[in-house]
Design a protein around this motif. Structure first.
Motif, PDB file in Angstrom:
ATOM      1  N   ASN A 124       0.827  -1.211   0.000  1.00 20.34           N
ATOM      2  CA  ASN A 124       0.000   0.000   0.000  1.00 20.34           C
ATOM      3  C   ASN A 124       0.863   1.264   0.000  1.00 20.34           C
ATOM      4  N   ALA A 125       1.988   1.222  -0.699  1.00 18.03           N
ATOM      5  CA  ALA A 125       2.855   2.391  -0.815  1.00 18.03           C
ATOM      6  C   ALA A 125       2.371   3.285  -1.953  1.00 18.03           C
ATOM      7  N   LYS A 144      21.129  -4.096   5.004  1.00 19.58           N
ATOM      8  CA  LYS A 144      20.102  -4.530   5.938  1.00 19.58           C
ATOM      9  C   LYS A 144      18.908  -3.596   5.821  1.00 19.58           C
ATOM     10  N   GLN A 145      17.741  -4.151   6.081  1.00 17.92           N
ATOM     11  CA  GLN A 145      16.522  -3.357   5.950  1.00 17.92           C
ATOM     12  C   GLN A 145      16.487  -2.248   7.000  1.00 17.92           C
ATOM     13  N   THR A 146      15.984  -1.085   6.589  1.00 19.18           N
ATOM     14  CA  THR A 146      15.861   0.023   7.533  1.00 19.18           C
ATOM     15  C   THR A 146      14.747   0.944   7.087  1.00 19.18           C
ATOM     16  N   ARG A 147      14.308   1.786   8.028  1.00 16.55           N
ATOM     17  CA  ARG A 147      13.333   2.830   7.727  1.00 16.55           C
ATOM     18  C   ARG A 147      14.029   4.168   7.865  1.00 16.55           C
ATOM     19  N   ASP A 184       6.555   7.371   6.157  1.00 20.86           N
ATOM     20  CA  ASP A 184       7.233   6.083   6.350  1.00 20.86           C
ATOM     21  C   ASP A 184       7.938   5.702   5.055  1.00 20.86           C
ATOM     22  N   VAL A 185       9.227   5.473   5.138  1.00 25.96           N
ATOM     23  CA  VAL A 185      10.025   5.057   3.983  1.00 25.96           C
ATOM     24  C   VAL A 185      10.773   3.792   4.373  1.00 25.96           C
ATOM     25  N   LEU A 186      10.618   2.771   3.561  1.00 23.54           N
ATOM     26  CA  LEU A 186      11.221   1.472   3.850  1.00 23.54           C
ATOM     27  C   LEU A 186      12.226   1.130   2.756  1.00 23.54           C
ATOM     28  N   LEU A 187      13.464   0.846   3.153  1.00 25.00           N
ATOM     29  CA  LEU A 187      14.513   0.453   2.213  1.00 25.00           C
ATOM     30  C   LEU A 187      14.929  -0.978   2.525  1.00 25.00           C
ATOM     31  N   THR A 188      14.837  -1.838   1.514  1.00 22.48           N
ATOM     32  CA  THR A 188      15.141  -3.254   1.697  1.00 22.48           C
ATOM     33  C   THR A 188      16.139  -3.701   0.638  1.00 22.48           C
ATOM     34  N   PHE A 247       3.467   2.012   7.415  1.00 23.56           N
ATOM     35  CA  PHE A 247       3.241   0.703   6.825  1.00 23.56           C
ATOM     36  C   PHE A 247       2.609  -0.231   7.854  1.00 23.56           C
ATOM     37  N   ALA A 248       1.876  -1.230   7.359  1.00 30.38           N
ATOM     38  CA  ALA A 248       1.316  -2.255   8.244  1.00 30.38           C
ATOM     39  C   ALA A 248       2.444  -2.998   8.940  1.00 30.38           C
ATOM     40  N   GLU A 249       2.119  -3.576  10.098  1.00 31.87           N
ATOM     41  CA  GLU A 249       3.139  -4.239  10.911  1.00 31.87           C
ATOM     42  C   GLU A 249       3.817  -5.371  10.162  1.00 31.87           C
ATOM     43  N   GLU A 250       3.062  -6.047   9.272  1.00 32.03           N
ATOM     44  CA  GLU A 250       3.632  -7.203   8.568  1.00 32.03           C
ATOM     45  C   GLU A 250       4.529  -6.811   7.407  1.00 32.03           C
ATOM     46  N   THR A 251       4.425  -5.560   6.918  1.00 32.29           N
ATOM     47  CA  THR A 251       5.167  -5.168   5.714  1.00 32.29           C
ATOM     48  C   THR A 251       6.677  -5.305   5.864  1.00 32.29           C
ATOM     49  N   PRO A 252       7.300  -4.773   6.924  1.00 38.50           N
ATOM     50  CA  PRO A 252       8.752  -4.943   7.044  1.00 38.50           C
ATOM     51  C   PRO A 252       9.179  -6.404   7.173  1.00 38.50           C
ATOM     52  N   ARG A 253       8.285  -7.255   7.691  1.00 40.78           N
ATOM     53  CA  ARG A 253       8.644  -8.660   7.849  1.00 40.78           C
ATOM     54  C   ARG A 253       8.543  -9.425   6.536  1.00 40.78           C
ATOM     55  N   ILE A 254       7.560  -9.057   5.709  1.00 42.37           N
ATOM     56  CA  ILE A 254       7.358  -9.795   4.467  1.00 42.37           C
ATOM     57  C   ILE A 254       8.294  -9.335   3.347  1.00 42.37           C
ATOM     58  N   MET A 255       8.779  -8.096   3.440  1.00 39.35           N
ATOM     59  CA  MET A 255       9.612  -7.556   2.356  1.00 39.35           C
ATOM     60  C   MET A 255      10.875  -8.375   2.104  1.00 39.35           C
ATOM     61  N   PRO A 256      11.655  -8.769   3.136  1.00 38.53           N
ATOM     62  CA  PRO A 256      12.852  -9.590   2.844  1.00 38.53           C
ATOM     63  C   PRO A 256      12.510 -10.897   2.146  1.00 38.53           C
ATOM     64  N   LEU A 257      11.345 -11.488   2.460  1.00 37.29           N
ATOM     65  CA  LEU A 257      10.931 -12.718   1.791  1.00 37.29           C
ATOM     66  C   LEU A 257      10.624 -12.460   0.329  1.00 37.29           C
ATOM     67  N   LEU A 258       9.964 -11.338   0.040  1.00 36.17           N
ATOM     68  CA  LEU A 258       9.690 -10.976  -1.350  1.00 36.17           C
ATOM     69  C   LEU A 258      10.979 -10.658  -2.099  1.00 36.17           C
TER      70      LEU A 258
END
Length: 466
Positions: free
Chosen positions: A171-172, A213-216, A236-240, A260-271
């Motif tokens: 939802n970005a 490493k992932q960071t905001r 909110d800016v997410l860099l993965t 971002f939703a709570e699950e977004t930072p967790r699912i991004m490395p998997l994607l």
């Protein structure tokens, strides 16, 4: 379901029944002693009939208590067992069918109206059910994301598709994919960002990319995000990092006006694992395509791929009714160079000539090795006079250049060039266009070499493919 129901009946409720009946009998046996306190004569309290009566009463009370508890508790436990068995069966079917709709929490959840231990069990069951549902929802997203990208081998198409999917999943409102190639960072795709290239210049990004490493983070003030309808500042800016076998292929940058939703930072490395694999395949394909398209000596397009590009540009010119020019240039007396100085010296001359011509062209122009010492240049959007000017610059650059052939030796070389053009209004094939340019090349050689021929009359007589 039957197994679980029997398990409850034969163990929990059987133990409950024995316990309650035993307790009732014990109370019946102790009751005669208890009533002595209240002055009941001993001969009455310990009479056979009274003891039998108290034992029977205790037995009846114990059974009544068991029936009451069973009526209240058993249906709730049985319903819990049935729901668990339903989910178990649905999971077994879904493991092979891939359809997890039967495990939807809306259909399988238990009511949580009670505050006792069974109510707590129901809450735990529902929480487990929602966790299972979320896990499979995330798994489906990852699988669909990976499957969608696995068939993409074109880098540009892959980047655009991947970024759109990532923005939709998170939802970005803005995002970019940054790719590392040969030590340099390039913007592969971007959506919703007004100045995405500024991310590459950001000191924060330069610092961050050294540690994958992932960071905001917040974008610098000079970088704005452009939504579809309005400008907004991202909250909110997410860099993965995009990794493949431990190597950083690039970065995914996502920006949102809301957290971002709570699950977004967790699912991004998997994607990113799926994206990393797809990018690696696309990069390998791109390298293979580039090697297959280039002449191994000069590094410009070879004849086969160059003609394919010419056909594409001719089709585009015909659709847009825009001009297109082509020229052939040939190095004068090149056979004499090979015969006198050897083929290695001739190769150095060809490499230098191709470099000189390529440096004078625009980004969208095409140059290919036609064969031997002949080269073809395609100029999309150029008329005959523009092409003549480019040809004169190429001829002059070659005639003025020194061509090192090894050691301290160098040569002076000249080129003859034939030029033709189409206005895009009359269909013409690639072969016909090159033949027309070839006629001018022969005319240039016949008239003394080291010159450009671009004759309008020849253009009018150019044979049509139709």
């Amino acid at each position: 379901m039957d197994f679980l129901r029997l398990d409850f009946s034969r163990h929990i409720f059987r133990a409950l029944a024995w316990g309650m009946v035993t307790l009732g009998l014990a109370m019946g046996a102790l009751f005669p002693l208890f009533i002595l306190v209240f002055g009941v004569p001993q001969d009455i309290a310990f009479s056979r009939s009274f003891i039998i009566s108290t034992l029977i009463a205790g037995f009846v009370v114990g059974n009544l208590n068991f029936l009451l508890a069973s009526r209240i508790v058993r249906p709730r436990l049985t319903r819990l067992a049935e729901r668990m068995q339903h989910v178990r069966n649905a999971m077994q079917r879904a493991t092979f069918s891939g359809d997890w709709s039967a495990c939807d929490p809306a259909d399988c959840r238990l009511e949580e109206r009670d505050e006792d231990e069974i109510g707590a069990v129901a809450k735990s069951y529902n929480a487990l059910l929602y966790a299972l549902h979320d896990a499979h929802r995330i798994e489906d997203r990852i699988r669909n994301f990976t499957a969608t990208l696995s068939s993409k081998l074109d880098l540009s198409e892959l980047g655009d598709q991947a970024l759109r999917l990532l923005m939709d999943l998170s939802n970005a409102q803005g995002g970019a994919l940054i790719l590392e190639r040969q030590g340099e960072w390039h913007l592969l795709a971007s959506h919703g960002l007004t100045s995405p290239a500024q991310i590459l210049e950001s000191p924060a990004f330069h610092t961050l990319r050294e540690s994958p490493k992932q960071t905001r983070m917040s974008l610098p003030p000079e970088v704005s995000v452009d939504a579809i309808l309005a400008q907004f500042k991202p909250s909110d800016v997410l860099l993965t990092p995009i990794l493949n076998h431990g190597l950083t292929l690039g970065w995914c940058v996502l920006a949102s006006a809301t957290p971002f939703a709570e699950e977004t930072p967790r699912i991004m490395p998997l994607l990113m694992n799926g994206l990393g694999l797809a990018l690696n395949n696309a990069l390998l394909h791109d390298d293979l395509q580039r090697v297959a398209a280039l002449d191994p000596l000069t590094g410009i397009y070879n004849r086969r791929f160059g003609f394919k590009r010419l056909e594409e540009e001719l089709s585009r010119a015909e659709r847009n009714q825009s001009p297109l020019a082509a020229m052939i240039f040939d190095l004068d007396h090149f056979k004499r160079v090979n015969d006198t100085f050897g083929h290695l010296a001739g190769d150095r001359v060809l490499i230098r000539a191709a470099q000189l011509a390529r440096d004078l062209l625009r980004e969208g122009d095409v140059i290919l090795r036609y064969g031997g010492e002949e080269f073809v240049i395609v100029l999309p959007g150029a008329g005959l006079q523009d092409a003549r000017n480019v040809a004169e610059r190429v001829r002059f650059a070659i005639s003025q250049a020194e061509f090192p052939i090894g050691g301290d030796q160098s040569l002076k070389v000249t080129a003859s060039i034939g030029v033709c053009a189409t206005n895009g209004k009359q269909p013409i094939s690639a072969e016909a266009l090159i033949n027309a340019a070839d006629q001018r090349l022969y005319a240039a050689k016949a008239s003394g070499r080291n010159r450009v021929i671009a004759d309008e009359s020849l253009q009018e007589n150019t044979p049509s493919a139709h």
